[in-house]
Design a protein around this motif. Structure first.
Motif, PDB file in Angstrom:
ATOM      1  N   THR A 114       1.054  -1.444  -0.081  1.00  0.00           N
ATOM      2  CA  THR A 114      -0.114  -0.154   0.224  1.00  0.00           C
ATOM      3  C   THR A 114       1.145   0.574   0.072  1.00  0.00           C
ATOM      4  O   THR A 114       2.121   0.889   0.123  1.00  0.00           O
ATOM      5  CB  THR A 114      -0.947   0.033   1.251  1.00  0.00           C
ATOM      6  OG1 THR A 114       0.269   0.446   1.967  1.00  0.00           O
ATOM      7  CG2 THR A 114      -1.523  -1.294   1.564  1.00  0.00           C
ATOM      8  N   ASN A 115       0.346   2.236  -0.129  1.00  0.00           N
ATOM      9  CA  ASN A 115       0.894   3.637  -0.254  1.00  0.00           C
ATOM     10  C   ASN A 115       0.523   3.982   1.061  1.00  0.00           C
ATOM     11  O   ASN A 115       0.905   5.727   1.662  1.00  0.00           O
ATOM     12  CB  ASN A 115       0.953   4.454  -1.536  1.00  0.00           C
ATOM     13  CG  ASN A 115      -0.752   4.902  -1.026  1.00  0.00           C
ATOM     14  OD1 ASN A 115      -1.628   4.291  -0.233  1.00  0.00           O
ATOM     15  ND2 ASN A 115      -0.841   5.768  -1.953  1.00  0.00           N
ATOM     16  N   VAL A 116      -0.018   3.840   2.360  1.00  0.00           N
ATOM     17  CA  VAL A 116       0.087   4.267   3.600  1.00  0.00           C
ATOM     18  C   VAL A 116       0.996   4.765   4.503  1.00  0.00           C
ATOM     19  O   VAL A 116       0.125   5.698   5.653  1.00  0.00           O
ATOM     20  CB  VAL A 116      -0.478   3.308   4.359  1.00  0.00           C
ATOM     21  CG1 VAL A 116      -2.306   2.825   3.837  1.00  0.00           C
ATOM     22  CG2 VAL A 116      -0.193   1.652   5.448  1.00  0.00           C
ATOM     23  N   GLN A 180      -3.975   0.309   8.487  1.00  0.00           N
ATOM     24  CA  GLN A 180      -5.269  -0.002   7.526  1.00  0.00           C
ATOM     25  C   GLN A 180      -6.519  -0.388   8.858  1.00  0.00           C
ATOM     26  O   GLN A 180      -7.202  -1.771   8.896  1.00  0.00           O
ATOM     27  CB  GLN A 180      -4.841  -0.927   7.153  1.00  0.00           C
ATOM     28  CG  GLN A 180      -3.460  -0.777   5.419  1.00  0.00           C
ATOM     29  CD  GLN A 180      -3.070  -2.039   5.861  1.00  0.00           C
ATOM     30  OE1 GLN A 180      -2.618  -2.540   4.959  1.00  0.00           O
ATOM     31  NE2 GLN A 180      -1.220  -2.276   5.670  1.00  0.00           N
ATOM     32  N   GLU A 181      -7.108   0.863   9.594  1.00  0.00           N
ATOM     33  CA  GLU A 181      -7.847   0.775  10.363  1.00  0.00           C
ATOM     34  C   GLU A 181      -9.053  -0.158   9.739  1.00  0.00           C
ATOM     35  O   GLU A 181     -10.317  -0.325  10.426  1.00  0.00           O
ATOM     36  CB  GLU A 181      -7.760   1.932  10.825  1.00  0.00           C
ATOM     37  CG  GLU A 181      -6.271   2.062  11.494  1.00  0.00           C
ATOM     38  CD  GLU A 181      -6.947   4.077  11.734  1.00  0.00           C
ATOM     39  OE1 GLU A 181      -7.470   4.132  13.024  1.00  0.00           O
ATOM     40  OE2 GLU A 181      -6.759   5.055  11.569  1.00  0.00           O
ATOM     41  N   SER A 189      -4.009   2.317  15.071  1.00  0.00           N
ATOM     42  CA  SER A 189      -4.036   3.312  13.922  1.00  0.00           C
ATOM     43  C   SER A 189      -2.429   4.401  13.309  1.00  0.00           C
ATOM     44  O   SER A 189      -1.966   3.873  14.322  1.00  0.00           O
ATOM     45  CB  SER A 189      -4.796   4.778  14.948  1.00  0.00           C
ATOM     46  OG  SER A 189      -4.096   4.924  15.696  1.00  0.00           O
ATOM     47  N   SER A 190      -2.633   5.638  12.938  1.00  0.00           N
ATOM     48  CA  SER A 190      -1.483   5.939  12.010  1.00  0.00           C
ATOM     49  C   SER A 190      -0.187   6.167  13.708  1.00  0.00           C
ATOM     50  O   SER A 190       1.156   5.795  13.809  1.00  0.00           O
ATOM     51  CB  SER A 190      -1.621   6.589  11.123  1.00  0.00           C
ATOM     52  OG  SER A 190      -2.221   7.912  11.617  1.00  0.00           O
ATOM     53  N   TYR A 191      -1.298   6.313  14.329  1.00  0.00           N
ATOM     54  CA  TYR A 191      -0.340   7.968  15.444  1.00  0.00           C
ATOM     55  C   TYR A 191      -1.313   7.234  16.463  1.00  0.00           C
ATOM     56  O   TYR A 191      -3.024   7.173  16.690  1.00  0.00           O
ATOM     57  CB  TYR A 191       0.041   9.261  15.474  1.00  0.00           C
ATOM     58  CG  TYR A 191       0.507   9.200  13.992  1.00  0.00           C
ATOM     59  CD1 TYR A 191       1.926   9.477  14.115  1.00  0.00           C
ATOM     60  CD2 TYR A 191      -0.474  10.074  13.065  1.00  0.00           C
ATOM     61  CE1 TYR A 191       2.540   9.380  12.229  1.00  0.00           C
ATOM     62  CE2 TYR A 191       0.393  10.427  11.855  1.00  0.00           C
ATOM     63  CZ  TYR A 191       2.599   9.901  11.813  1.00  0.00           C
ATOM     64  OH  TYR A 191       2.446  10.311  10.587  1.00  0.00           O
ATOM     65  N   PRO A 192      -1.043   7.610  17.771  1.00  0.00           N
ATOM     66  CA  PRO A 192      -1.942   7.729  19.158  1.00  0.00           C
ATOM     67  C   PRO A 192      -3.248   7.970  19.227  1.00  0.00           C
ATOM     68  O   PRO A 192      -3.238   9.974  18.577  1.00  0.00           O
ATOM     69  CB  PRO A 192      -0.919   8.574  20.350  1.00  0.00           C
ATOM     70  CG  PRO A 192       0.416   8.546  19.997  1.00  0.00           C
ATOM     71  CD  PRO A 192       0.156   8.222  17.843  1.00  0.00           C
TER      72      PRO A 192
END
Ligand SMILES: Cc1ncc(C[n+]2csc(CCOP(=O)(O)OP(=O)(O)O)c2C)c(N)n1
Ligand SMILES: [Mg+2]
Length: 901
Positions: A114-116, A180-181, A189-192
């Motif tokens: 992916t490009n996440v 990729q939630e 999640s990407s961050y907190p």
């Protein structure tokens, strides 16, 4: 606090016999000899005090001799004062290596298909900072301890997930779905983000600068809760904030640090990962970020612990008879240090040590490879342990640890210390093999290209150690647990005084202050209320509360206030209930968040009421508003002195006509624009119930105005309409030829009411006046129905509240408010026949309310004209009648429109 001259170890200074300049300066040599004698006989601490005294004397003689807030560029803790490392270094190193690998693998894997995106290099540089803390300091939540509060640096999230994976708290599929939630089985999640992972993350940090300011005000809020007896902790939790050095350029990071020293917040520890880099390049290529930060923090009254050099350097410093090593350390700038981290040891030998022949001799016994491996302090568990230990034991001041590291540590060619490191998210097979070798990860060649995750067997010494350490420290972190009991909030009948109306004129701001004082007396919720103000209490009449509930100050009131004889005196108290923050909307909002999340952080539901100049709300600190949604804060935001024309004299920078639109963008914020005291009471009573009984994670924004008018009694049966956003407040007279509807909100409802009279008297028109309390809520309800209808095309369509309400009404609809037109325009698609909107688009300016309302065309006369025009547009009256009204009412059709491009 010794902040002028610092004494380092005997190893650094004690054995020097010549002046460091080496130029034969006799004075310098004499001073050096005296210094050594004093040091020898008195020890470093007393020598430091003596030198400080002398420096003060010198300053008195020579004005302008600047203060020096810096110590030499070496570790604050000398080796002989370093607490011994109590852990098993080998095992801890292995655990750390596995976490490093999994953190990297998570990002590489996600980006292979992916490009996440994702970040490898931040955690790579911070792994030791985190692991030493996890193994020895960060305490989890237990029955009798609330748990330490930890702000994890957002970009280091993969490392925190990787640890939770070893701990068995996250499974492989979750790691596989990093960023990729929406994938099957859910992701990470990407961050907190507590909004997205409500059982894991507690504090959002990734908008840089917000974590630091939140942690400061949270540390102080913890003290506030204790001072007011709302929590009783045998052992006080510590607050740890892990930050980036680049992040320190955000004004929110450093802008409030003096609070920490002023209120002796020794419960707070900041760990700044000084990897010398941010996203594009070096943080201070031509200087030294560690020294710059040291000066700032020491100046602000913090305890500063620098961890610059690893253990290998202790030996070199001890053997440096010339003092040149320290000199060379001081000379090299961060841009140089970054280069030493990417070049081979031979480069460092030549360019760092090689500048002075004596230094070359000092490292003669080391190979180039050994020189390359000379550790920086932040990669040395022993150094970090000693710093943390000193920090947790320090009394009276907050501590900042400045730990020097290498960005992308261990990534080698793939991105160690490079300017592109921050963006690195892919690794080729060769780079993966190198990483595996460097950190001894037991993964075979045949699968390495797939970057499999690695978890050691359950019975391995590493896993046993990891669990044993977390058990000893009380449990896992991070963890978000909501244990707060529901509150016994007052029912609607508690507010009956607001439903009766009053002939004495009052503003909605005054009504709110009255309501707050009534609530403060409520036995179940009164104590939970946290009034927060950034230095505007007297503007809003909130100073009426000073005397009774006091302003929180850990020192109490050490002076007799000048106004002590007045009823509204400035009353500070150790158990004061008001948080009077001074002129900091960011700080005040941080307090709002600390109070509004207390239900989750401490299991103690608190009800913040943050009242401020509405113009300095989302426009000023919008990112914190957004974060309040993410962190699931509860409470009430009161945007006072709202209205582009209602606040009339203050002019362009103060007159707000768009906060409601900003507020409409926050998904979990209920935005209201009440016109009357009873509306305020109904909304607040319902809010209390939804947030503190039903447990909804929402928060409220209410505009308050400072225009006085008689507050009407509440008409029967309007509660539901108030809460949903619209109800008929005053129907027009019967028996008129024409019909129309005017939607008014806030204090501008009075324009609508006056227009209603003019229309009836002069144009034989009956206009119903509606109070539009929330365009946002009307819109979201309508959107919800529309979506459902789209996805269920053959079912009986659902009708939104606004469609149902307006379906049976005749005549055009006009809206008027003290906000820009986009606020009411939110509902236009669902208004039968469309909506004619009046509003205050354009910059505000100073003048009387009457002139401003004519200028923005929201006064009664302009509303009449607009209503007639809406009728004319529908062919219900002649356009000539509109022209006549323009003349009759003295509206100038050729005035300049407020500028909007
Ligand atoms: C307010 C804000 N601005 C910009 C960014 C984009 N951004 C993410 S990480 C980063 C660099 C971080 O550098 P530093 O704080 O030194 O952290 P490091 O990764 O080096 O530990 C930037 C600019 C952001 N997340 N938040
Ligand atoms: Mg950095």
């Amino acid at each position: 606090m010794g902040n002028t001259v610092s004494i380092q170890t005997k190893e650094i200074y004690g054995s020097r016999s010549t002046s460091s300049s080496g130029n034969g300066d006799k004075w310098s040599e004499s001073l050096q000899s005296v210094f050594e004698l004093v040091l020898e006989s008195q020890g470093p601490e007393r020598t430091a005090r003596l030198l400080e005294k002398l420096t003060e004397k010198l300053r008195a003689l020579a004005q302008g001799t600047g203060h020096c807030f810096n110590t030499p560029y070496v570790n604050t803790i000398p080796p002989e004062q370093q607490a011994p490392f109590p852990g098993n270094r080998d095992i801890e190193r292995r655990i750390k290596s596995y976490i490093r690998w999994n953190a990297m693998a998570m990002v590489v894997k996600a980006n292979s298909t992916t490009n996440v995106g994702g970040h490898i290099s931040t955690y790579a540089s911070a792994a030791t900072l985190y692991e030493v803390a996890f193994n020895h300091f960060l305490r989890g939540h237990t029955e009798d301890f609330p748990g330490d509060i930890v702000y994890f640096q957002g970009h280091a999230a993969p490392g925190i997930y990787a640890r939770a994976f070893l701990e068995g708290r996250l499974d492989e599929q979750k790691l596989q779905n990093f960023r990729q939630e929406l994938a099957g089985g859910g992701g990470l999640s990407s961050y907190p983000h507590p909004y997205l992972m409500p059982e894991f993350w507690q504090f959002p940090t990734v908008s840089m600068g917000l974590g630091p300011i939140l942690s400061l005000y949270q540390a102080r809020f913890n003290r506030y809760l204790q001072a007011r007896g709302l929590v009783k902790w045998k052992d006080e939790p510590k607050l740890w904030a892990f930050l980036g050095d680049g992040e320190c350029d955000e004004p929110e990071t450093l802008g409030a640090i003096t609070l920490g020293a002023r209120e002796s917040l020794d419960n707070l520890i900041w760990v700044i990962n000084c990897n010398l880099q941010r996203l594009d390049g070096p943080v201070r290529g031509n200087g030294k970020i560690i020294q710059e930060l040291e000066g700032l923090f020491r100046g602000a009254g913090w305890n500063v612990i620098k961890v610059i050099w690893g253990t290998d350097w202790d030996d070199l410093l001890a053997h440096d008879k010339s003092g040149l090593l320290l000199r060379r350390m001081e000379e090299a700038v961060d841009g140089d240090y970054q280069k030493y981290s990417v070049e081979p040891g031979s480069y460092t030998r030549k360019h760092f040590f090689g500048k002075y022949p004596e230094l070359l001799e000092l490292v003669n016994h080391l190979t180039d490879d050994q020189i390359r491996k000379l550790l920086r302090g932040g990669h040395d568990a022993r150094k970090m342990y000693a710093a943390y230990k000193m920090a947790v034991e320090h009394k009276g001041q907050p501590t900042v640890i400045l730990a020097k590291t290498v960005k992308g540590y261990g990534l080698g060619e793939a991105g160690e210390g490079k300017n592109i490191s921050h963006q690195q998210k892919k690794m080729n097979e060769k780079e993966l093999r190198e990483f595996r070798e460097r950190f001894n990860i037991p993964i075979n060649d045949d699968v390495i290209a797939e970057t499999p995750f690695y978890r050691p067997p359950a019975e391995s010494p590493e896993m046993k150690y990891l669990f044993e350490r977390r058990k000893a420290l009380g449990g896992f972190l991070p963890e978000r647990k909501v244990t707060a009991p529901p509150l016994d909030v007052p029912k609607l009948d508690y507010f009956t005084e607001f439903f009766k109306g009053s002939t004495t004129e009052a503003s909605t701001t005054m009504a709110f202050v009255r309501l707050a004082s009534v609530l403060l007396r409520h036995k179940a919720v009164g104590r939970q209320i946290v009034p927060i103000i950034p230095d505007e209490a007297r503007t809003f009449g909130f100073d009426a509360l000073f005397k009774d509930i006091g302003i929180y100050s850990p020192k109490g009131q050490l002076y007799d206030p000048v106004d002590s004889k007045s009823l509204l005196y400035y009353h500070e108290a150790k158990d004061g209930q008001i948080l009077e923050e001074g002129i900091t909307e960011a700080g005040s909002f941080a307090s709002f968040i600390a109070a509004g999340t207390s239900y989750a952080t401490h299991g103690v539901p608190m009800i913040p009421f943050y009242i401020y100049y509405s113009m300095f709300g989302p426009q000023r600190v919008g990112d914190l508003f957004w974060l309040a949604g993410d962190i699931r804060a509860k409470g009430f935001l009161l945007g006072a002195t709202a209205g582009r024309t209602t606040l009339n004299g203050e002019g362009l920078q103060h007159q707000d006509g768009h906060s409601l639109l900003h507020a409409s963008t926050i998904p979990t914020l209920l935005a209201y624009d009440p016109a009357f005291a009873y509306e305020l009471a109904v909304i607040i009573a319902d809010g209390l119930c939804r947030m503190y009984v039903d447990g909804e994670d929402i928060f409220y924004y209410l505009s308050l105005y400072n225009e006085n008018y008689a507050m009407p009694p509440m008409p029967a049966g309007v509660e539901d309409g108030i809460l949903k956003g619209l109800y008929k407040f005053k129907p027009g007279p019967e028996g008129k030829k024409l019909k129309a509807h005017i939607l008014g909100s806030g204090s501008i409802i009075n324009s609508a009411l006056k227009a209603q009279e003019i229309l009836a008297e002069r144009y034989d028109l009956s206009a119903d006046v509606w109070s539009a309390t929330s365009y946002k809520l009307l819109r979201t309800d309508a959107l919800r129905c529309r979506r459902w209808n789209m996805l269920h095309p053959t079912a009986t369509p659902k009708k939104s509240y606004i469609e149902t309400l307006l379906a049976k009404e005749q005549g055009p609809f006009v809206s008027v408010s003290d906000n820009i037109r986009m606020v009411p325009d939110q509902i236009a698609p669902w208004v039968p026949g469309g909506l004619m909107t009046l509003g205050t688009d354009g910059f505000g300016r100073s003048d009387t309310r009457a002139r401003l309302r004519r200028f923005f065309e929201i006064d009664a006369e302009s509303t009449v004209v607009a209503t007639l025009f809406a009728l004319a547009e529908k062919g219900l009256i002649e356009h000539q009648l509109v022209e006549k009204a323009i003349k009759d009412l003295g509206v100038d059709p050729e005035t300049v429109q407020p500028q909007i491009v």
